[in-house]
Design a protein around this motif. Structure first.
Motif, PDB file in Angstrom:
ATOM      1  N   LYS A   8     -56.609   6.778  26.049  1.00 61.61           N
ATOM      2  CA  LYS A   8     -56.773   5.327  26.001  1.00 61.61           C
ATOM      3  C   LYS A   8     -57.187   4.818  27.378  1.00 61.61           C
ATOM      4  O   LYS A   8     -56.964   5.457  28.409  1.00 61.61           O
ATOM      5  N   MET A   9     -57.795   3.633  27.385  1.00 60.72           N
ATOM      6  CA  MET A   9     -58.104   2.911  28.606  1.00 60.72           C
ATOM      7  C   MET A   9     -57.846   1.439  28.347  1.00 60.72           C
ATOM      8  O   MET A   9     -58.356   0.883  27.358  1.00 60.72           O
ATOM      9  N   GLY A  10     -57.040   0.826  29.164  1.00 60.60           N
ATOM     10  CA  GLY A  10     -56.684  -0.562  28.926  1.00 60.60           C
ATOM     11  C   GLY A  10     -57.012  -1.459  30.095  1.00 60.60           C
ATOM     12  O   GLY A  10     -57.394  -1.005  31.174  1.00 60.60           O
ATOM     13  N   PHE A  11     -56.870  -2.755  29.872  1.00 64.43           N
ATOM     14  CA  PHE A  11     -57.026  -3.730  30.947  1.00 64.43           C
ATOM     15  C   PHE A  11     -55.761  -4.568  31.027  1.00 64.43           C
ATOM     16  O   PHE A  11     -55.031  -4.728  30.041  1.00 64.43           O
ATOM     17  N   SER A  12     -55.486  -5.088  32.217  1.00 65.02           N
ATOM     18  CA  SER A  12     -54.283  -5.892  32.419  1.00 65.02           C
ATOM     19  C   SER A  12     -54.491  -6.815  33.602  1.00 65.02           C
ATOM     20  O   SER A  12     -55.268  -6.522  34.517  1.00 65.02           O
ATOM     21  N   THR A  13     -53.782  -7.933  33.593  1.00 63.67           N
ATOM     22  CA  THR A  13     -53.826  -8.834  34.746  1.00 63.67           C
ATOM     23  C   THR A  13     -52.759  -8.453  35.771  1.00 63.67           C
ATOM     24  O   THR A  13     -52.811  -8.910  36.910  1.00 63.67           O
ATOM     25  N   GLU A  14     -51.781  -7.617  35.363  1.00 61.60           N
ATOM     26  CA  GLU A  14     -50.663  -7.306  36.252  1.00 61.60           C
ATOM     27  C   GLU A  14     -50.369  -5.815  36.390  1.00 61.60           C
ATOM     28  O   GLU A  14     -50.077  -5.344  37.493  1.00 61.60           O
ATOM     29  N   TYR A  47     -56.819  -0.954  34.126  1.00 65.08           N
ATOM     30  CA  TYR A  47     -57.889  -1.590  34.882  1.00 65.08           C
ATOM     31  C   TYR A  47     -57.536  -3.062  35.081  1.00 65.08           C
ATOM     32  O   TYR A  47     -57.307  -3.793  34.111  1.00 65.08           O
ATOM     33  N   ASN A  48     -57.492  -3.492  36.329  1.00 67.15           N
ATOM     34  CA  ASN A  48     -57.001  -4.820  36.655  1.00 67.15           C
ATOM     35  C   ASN A  48     -58.130  -5.845  36.668  1.00 67.15           C
ATOM     36  O   ASN A  48     -59.137  -5.672  37.346  1.00 67.15           O
ATOM     37  N   ILE A  49     -57.956  -6.934  35.898  1.00 67.95           N
ATOM     38  CA  ILE A  49     -58.917  -8.038  35.860  1.00 67.95           C
ATOM     39  C   ILE A  49     -58.126  -9.334  36.009  1.00 67.95           C
ATOM     40  O   ILE A  49     -57.116  -9.541  35.317  1.00 67.95           O
ATOM     41  N   GLN A  50     -58.580 -10.198  36.885  1.00 64.89           N
ATOM     42  CA  GLN A  50     -57.857 -11.432  37.147  1.00 64.89           C
ATOM     43  C   GLN A  50     -58.526 -12.631  36.474  1.00 64.89           C
ATOM     44  O   GLN A  50     -59.747 -12.792  36.526  1.00 64.89           O
TER      45      GLN A  50
END
Length: 424
Positions: A225-231, A236-239
């Motif tokens: 899996k590969m995910g994104f997160s703000t925290e 993978y971090n995206i703001q």
């Protein structure tokens, strides 16, 4: 005729038509049936208009060598799609969720097409007919196909996944959509999760919103899996930088200014970014794709008409998307906010409760004028303006024109609230 033979015929005539009003020369016509029509009866017309062959399932219409008789046309279309998918080297991304599927699909396609030859579901052809048609649009040159899958009851996503056989998958979210068919929010979660279940069973790759507790719990121990997160920095971090009205975000120090309104579109952008990163699309190309994408077809479209600043989000609605749209509109910096919302369909026994909740929410937010349209909203207990039908609203606005300002229009597809534009 065997499926192998039918597929060879399809490769010679690689355009599928199911509507005689849209026949193209040398296409294959599939005589599908519906509640109020029998496609077999239109097969002759399809051939006369230029179709190479007509696939039918009733012997009485089998008049020449141009007719291909099978047991069931729909089953044959689905089986042909699966056969074609197995012959293809294209990588398939399966996509489902309660809200944002089509926008997310378009964003993913915009990003990946910067590097790859892609195809994606046209419009929202995402059901038991649309998914096969999407798969059959894959050519020998296609490298990645983004296949949107919709559902209004359990087992539907599992069925579509068995046809599409995705190599990758992503679920946008789990919301209060199609409750009449799913039975409950828990039913929605179970039904939409059938995509992840299929991928995990076949050891395929999953993309995820790591900030969604449902996805985080379901995929916690799954490795591919590969995910994104703000925290959470294991993903993978995206703001999120804000939305007034357009979503602005930042990834790897790169600021991206989109043409999408509302914080609810932030995870849709994130999904496209994380897939772009996985498939090695350069970050500057990802940025260019996201910033160039502008929504169409009544999906959060922004337009001007006769002095009105309009947010047209009339393609569809459910309690989750409606609440998000109203809360976002409330936060927007705009003068004279006018809200026109229409009934939300397919809510079953929860319809009364859910429409009352939205009416209460609208009454408690800071809007200058609110118009509730449709039988369900008309039945709510509220001090807001309610109209049993669109015609009732039309009659009112003919005598009391809307003041100039910022207007949000949202409702289920059956309400066709884009007709409000004709009244401005």
């Amino acid at each position: 005729m065997t499926m192998k033979q039918l597929h060879e015929l399809f490769l010679e005539h690689p355009v599928i038509c199911t509507d005689t009003r849209k026949i193209t020369k040398n296409c294959l016509f599939f005589a599908l049936k519906g509640p109020n029509f029998n496609g077999n009866a239109f097969a002759k017309d399809a051939l006369e208009k230029g179709a190479a062959y007509a696939v039918i399932d009733e012997e009485e219409y089998n008049a020449s060598g141009q007719y291909i008789l099978c047991q069931n046309v729909l089953d044959t279309l689905q089986e042909l799609a699966l056969y074609h998918r197995k012959q293809s080297k294209a990588r398939i991304i399966g996509l489902t969720g309660s809200n944002g599927k089509t926008t997310t699909k378009e964003l993913i396609n915009a990003v990946l097409s910067k590097t790859y030859r892609t195809i994606a579901t046209q419009g929202n052809l995402n059901n038991h007919i649309g998914v096969p048609l999407t798969l059959l649009s894959i050519t020998k040159d296609t490298e990645i196909a983004i296949v949107e899958m919709g559902a209004n009851h359990k087992k539907e996503i599992a069925f579509l996944s068995n046809i599409a056989q995705p190599d990758f998958g992503y679920i946008t979210n789990f919301g209060k959509a199609h409750l009449e068919g799913f039975g409950s929010v828990e039913g929605v979660i179970e039904g939409k999760s059938e995509l992840y279940d299929h991928l995990m069973t076949h050891d395929k790759y999953i993309f995820m919103n790591a900030d969604d507790p449902i996805q985080a719990e379901k995929l916690g121990s799954y490795v591919k899996k590969m995910g994104f997160s703000t925290e959470d920095h294991q993903y993978y971090n995206i703001q999120y930088m804000g939305a007034n009205p357009y979503v602005v975000l930042e990834a790897e120090g790169t600021r991206m200014e989109t043409q999408l309104i509302g914080k609810y579109n932030f995870p849709n952008c994130c999904a496209a970014i994380v897939m772009g990163k996985y498939f090695n699309v350069p970050l500057e190309d990802i940025k260019a794709a996201l910033e160039a994408y502008a929504p169409q077809n009544n999906r959060s479209q922004i337009m001007e008409k006769n002095g009105h600043h309009i947010i047209l989000d009339a393609y569809n609605a459910n309690p989750t998307s409606m609440r998000a749209a109203l809360e976002n509109f409330n936060l927007m910096e705009a003068s004279n906010k006018v809200l026109i919302i229409g009934d939300m369909f397919e809510l079953g026994q929860t319809a009364t409760e859910e429409h009352q909740a939205i009416a209460d929410l609208a009454a408690g937010l800071d809007f200058n004028s609110v118009y509730l349209v449709g039988e369900n909203f008309f039945g709510t207990t509220t001090t807001l303006n309610t109209y049993r039908s669109f015609d009732n609203l039309k009659q009112h606005l003919a005598k009391n024109p809307l003041p100039k300002g910022t207007l949000l229009i949202k409702g289920s597809r059956g309400m066709a609230l884009e007709r409000v534009l004709e009244l401005l």
